[in-house]
Design a protein around this motif. Structure first.
Motif, PDB file in Angstrom:
ATOM      1  N   GLY A 161       0.815  -1.213   0.000  1.00  0.00           N
ATOM      2  CA  GLY A 161       0.000   0.000   0.000  1.00  0.00           C
ATOM      3  C   GLY A 161       0.850   1.265   0.000  1.00  0.00           C
ATOM      4  N   THR A 162       1.942   1.231   0.754  1.00  0.00           N
ATOM      5  CA  THR A 162       2.856   2.378   0.778  1.00  0.00           C
ATOM      6  C   THR A 162       3.469   2.598  -0.595  1.00  0.00           C
ATOM      7  N   SER A 163       3.844   1.503  -1.269  1.00  0.00           N
ATOM      8  CA  SER A 163       4.436   1.618  -2.609  1.00  0.00           C
ATOM      9  C   SER A 163       3.446   2.239  -3.593  1.00  0.00           C
ATOM     10  N   VAL A 164       2.198   1.817  -3.532  1.00  0.00           N
ATOM     11  CA  VAL A 164       1.180   2.368  -4.426  1.00  0.00           C
ATOM     12  C   VAL A 164       0.961   3.851  -4.124  1.00  0.00           C
ATOM     13  N   PHE A 165       0.857   4.197  -2.844  1.00  0.00           N
ATOM     14  CA  PHE A 165       0.651   5.595  -2.453  1.00  0.00           C
ATOM     15  C   PHE A 165       1.845   6.453  -2.870  1.00  0.00           C
ATOM     16  N   ALA A 166       3.055   5.925  -2.680  1.00  0.00           N
ATOM     17  CA  ALA A 166       4.258   6.660  -3.069  1.00  0.00           C
ATOM     18  C   ALA A 166       4.283   6.895  -4.571  1.00  0.00           C
ATOM     19  N   GLY A 167       3.722   5.948  -5.333  1.00  0.00           N
ATOM     20  CA  GLY A 167       3.662   6.119  -6.784  1.00  0.00           C
ATOM     21  C   GLY A 167       2.903   7.367  -7.184  1.00  0.00           C
ATOM     22  N   PHE A 168       1.813   7.672  -6.473  1.00  0.00           N
ATOM     23  CA  PHE A 168       1.057   8.893  -6.764  1.00  0.00           C
ATOM     24  C   PHE A 168       1.907  10.136  -6.499  1.00  0.00           C
ATOM     25  N   ALA A 169       2.640  10.126  -5.391  1.00  0.00           N
ATOM     26  CA  ALA A 169       3.495  11.273  -5.066  1.00  0.00           C
ATOM     27  C   ALA A 169       4.583  11.458  -6.116  1.00  0.00           C
ATOM     28  N   ILE A 170       5.222  10.357  -6.504  1.00  0.00           N
ATOM     29  CA  ILE A 170       6.342  10.432  -7.452  1.00  0.00           C
ATOM     30  C   ILE A 170       5.863  10.827  -8.842  1.00  0.00           C
ATOM     31  N   PHE A 171       4.804  10.152  -9.332  1.00  0.00           N
ATOM     32  CA  PHE A 171       4.374  10.407 -10.701  1.00  0.00           C
ATOM     33  C   PHE A 171       3.678  11.750 -10.856  1.00  0.00           C
ATOM     34  N   SER A 172       3.093  12.277  -9.798  1.00  0.00           N
ATOM     35  CA  SER A 172       2.537  13.628  -9.909  1.00  0.00           C
ATOM     36  C   SER A 172       3.656  14.648 -10.108  1.00  0.00           C
ATOM     37  N   ILE A 173       4.774  14.444  -9.433  1.00  0.00           N
ATOM     38  CA  ILE A 173       5.923  15.342  -9.607  1.00  0.00           C
ATOM     39  C   ILE A 173       6.553  15.136 -10.982  1.00  0.00           C
ATOM     40  N   LEU A 174       6.655  13.871 -11.440  1.00  0.00           N
ATOM     41  CA  LEU A 174       7.168  13.611 -12.784  1.00  0.00           C
ATOM     42  C   LEU A 174       6.279  14.252 -13.850  1.00  0.00           C
ATOM     43  N   GLY A 175       4.967  14.195 -13.625  1.00  0.00           N
ATOM     44  CA  GLY A 175       4.042  14.835 -14.558  1.00  0.00           C
ATOM     45  C   GLY A 175       4.262  16.334 -14.617  1.00  0.00           C
ATOM     46  N   HIS A 176       4.505  16.948 -13.462  1.00  0.00           N
ATOM     47  CA  HIS A 176       4.789  18.387 -13.424  1.00  0.00           C
ATOM     48  C   HIS A 176       6.091  18.702 -14.158  1.00  0.00           C
ATOM     49  N   MET A 177       7.125  17.862 -13.924  1.00  0.00           N
ATOM     50  CA  MET A 177       8.401  18.084 -14.603  1.00  0.00           C
ATOM     51  C   MET A 177       8.244  17.954 -16.114  1.00  0.00           C
ATOM     52  N   ALA A 178       7.461  16.951 -16.552  1.00  0.00           N
ATOM     53  CA  ALA A 178       7.224  16.771 -17.979  1.00  0.00           C
ATOM     54  C   ALA A 178       6.460  17.967 -18.552  1.00  0.00           C
ATOM     55  N   HIS A 179       5.498  18.462 -17.771  1.00  0.00           N
ATOM     56  CA  HIS A 179       4.694  19.606 -18.222  1.00  0.00           C
ATOM     57  C   HIS A 179       5.560  20.849 -18.396  1.00  0.00           C
ATOM     58  N   THR A 180       6.442  21.086 -17.434  1.00  0.00           N
ATOM     59  CA  THR A 180       7.284  22.284 -17.525  1.00  0.00           C
ATOM     60  C   THR A 180       8.294  22.180 -18.666  1.00  0.00           C
ATOM     61  N   LYS A 181       8.658  20.931 -19.055  1.00  0.00           N
ATOM     62  CA  LYS A 181       9.597  20.751 -20.168  1.00  0.00           C
ATOM     63  C   LYS A 181       8.876  20.568 -21.506  1.00  0.00           C
ATOM     64  N   GLY A 182       7.539  20.543 -21.446  1.00  0.00           N
ATOM     65  CA  GLY A 182       6.774  20.370 -22.672  1.00  0.00           C
ATOM     66  C   GLY A 182       6.846  18.977 -23.246  1.00  0.00           C
ATOM     67  N   ILE A 183       6.978  17.966 -22.383  1.00  0.00           N
ATOM     68  CA  ILE A 183       7.076  16.571 -22.823  1.00  0.00           C
ATOM     69  C   ILE A 183       5.771  15.862 -22.480  1.00  0.00           C
ATOM     70  N   VAL A 184       5.294  15.022 -23.387  1.00  0.00           N
ATOM     71  CA  VAL A 184       4.091  14.233 -23.132  1.00  0.00           C
ATOM     72  C   VAL A 184       4.504  12.825 -22.737  1.00  0.00           C
ATOM     73  N   CYS A 185       4.159  12.427 -21.501  1.00  0.00           N
ATOM     74  CA  CYS A 185       4.472  11.065 -21.048  1.00  0.00           C
ATOM     75  C   CYS A 185       3.470  10.077 -21.621  1.00  0.00           C
ATOM     76  N   PHE A 186       2.228  10.504 -21.676  1.00  0.00           N
ATOM     77  CA  PHE A 186       1.173   9.615 -22.163  1.00  0.00           C
ATOM     78  C   PHE A 186       0.216  10.455 -22.993  1.00  0.00           C
ATOM     79  N   ASP A 187       0.089  10.116 -24.276  1.00  0.00           N
ATOM     80  CA  ASP A 187      -0.758  10.935 -25.141  1.00  0.00           C
ATOM     81  C   ASP A 187      -2.071  10.252 -25.497  1.00  0.00           C
ATOM     82  N   GLY A 188      -2.411   9.181 -24.784  1.00  0.00           N
ATOM     83  CA  GLY A 188      -3.683   8.508 -25.018  1.00  0.00           C
ATOM     84  C   GLY A 188      -3.569   7.284 -25.893  1.00  0.00           C
TER      85      GLY A 188
END
Length: 198
Positions: A161-188
Motif C-alpha cells: 500500500g505504501t508503494s502504491v501511495f508513493a507512486g502517486f506522489a512520485i508520478f505527480s511530480i514527474l508529470g509536473h516536470m514533464a509539463h514544464t519541459k513540454g514533454i508528453v508522457c502519455f498521449d492517449g
C-alpha cells in the motif's frame, strides 16, 4: 600525493548511458577509480556517516529491545509524514494529472518482459527483507503464541500500500516536470519511455 583518476560510470555497469544519477553515484559519492589496484584513500564523509549510523544503532539497542521501541515511533512514522507532504504538494502542481494518468494506465505489454519481473522481485525482496537477520531477531521477542501469519500479512499489505501511495506522489511530480519541459508522457495512444519525463 596520489590522486585517483575517475572513470566514467560505463566502466562499472553494463549497457550504461552515463546518466546524471550514475555519474553522481560513481564519481561524486564513491569517487570510484578505474580499477581495484587504484584503491586510494577512504572517503571520510562516507566513513563518518557509517560510524554515526552504527553509534546511533548501538545507543538505541544498548538497553535491549525496549529501548528500540521509542526509536521506532519516529523511524516508522516520519517517512509517512514526508510522503504525505510530498503527495499533497505533488498533486497541486500543474501537470500532475498527466503523471498520475501515466501511472494508472500502465503498458500491459511490459508484463511479458522478464526484466520487469526481475526488477519487481528485487524491489519486493528489498522492501520486505524476508529471511534477513533483523526480522528474525525482532521476531524472537514475540510472545510464544503470537499470530505471526497475521503480522506477516499486515506488514505485506502496508508495504504494498505504501508503494502504491508513493507512486502517486512520485508520478505527480514527474508529470509536473514533464509539463514544464513540454514533454508528453502519455498521449492517449502511445507510452513514452519514463526517461523522457525525468
Amino acid at each position: 600525493t596520489h590522486t585517483r583518476t575517475h572513470a566514467p560510470c560505463s566502466t562499472y555497469c553494463r549497457n550504461c548511458t552515463d546518466s546524471a544519477e550514475q555519474n553522481y553515484w560513481f564519481q561524486e559519492v564513491q569517487h570510484a577509480s578505474r580499477s581495484i589496484e587504484d584503491a586510494g584513500s577512504p572517503e571520510w564523509d562516507l566513513v563518518l556517516c557509517l560510524l554515526a549510523s552504527w553509534v546511533i544503532l548501538g545507543l538505541c539497542m544498548i538497553k535491549g529491545i525496549m529501548s528500540a521501541e521509542y526509536a521506532v515511533y519516529f523511524t516508522a512514522t516520519f517517512p509517512y509524514v514526508v510522503l504525505v507532504i510530498l503527495f499533497f504538494r505533488g498533486i497541486t502542481l500543474e501537470g500532475a494529472g498527466q503523471g498520475v494518468e501515466f501511472y494508472l494506465k500502465p503498458d500491459l505489454a511490459k508484463l511479458g518482459d522478464s526484466q520487469v519481473w526481475r526488477d519487481a522481485a528485487g524491489q519486493i525482496l528489498y522492501s520486505l527483507s524476508p529471511g534477513f537477520g533483523t526480522l528474525i531477531a525482532y521476531a524472537s521477542y514475540n510472545e510464544s503464541h503470537n499470530d505471526t501469519l497475521k503480522d506477516a500479512l499486515i506488514v505485506s499489505l502496508i508495504n504494498c500500500g505504501t508503494s502504491v501511495f508513493a507512486g502517486f506522489a512520485i508520478f505527480s511530480i514527474l508529470g509536473h516536470m514533464a509539463h514544464t519541459k513540454g514533454i508528453v508522457c502519455f498521449d492517449g495512444s502511445e507510452y513514452h519511455p519514463l526517461s523522457t519525463c525525468d
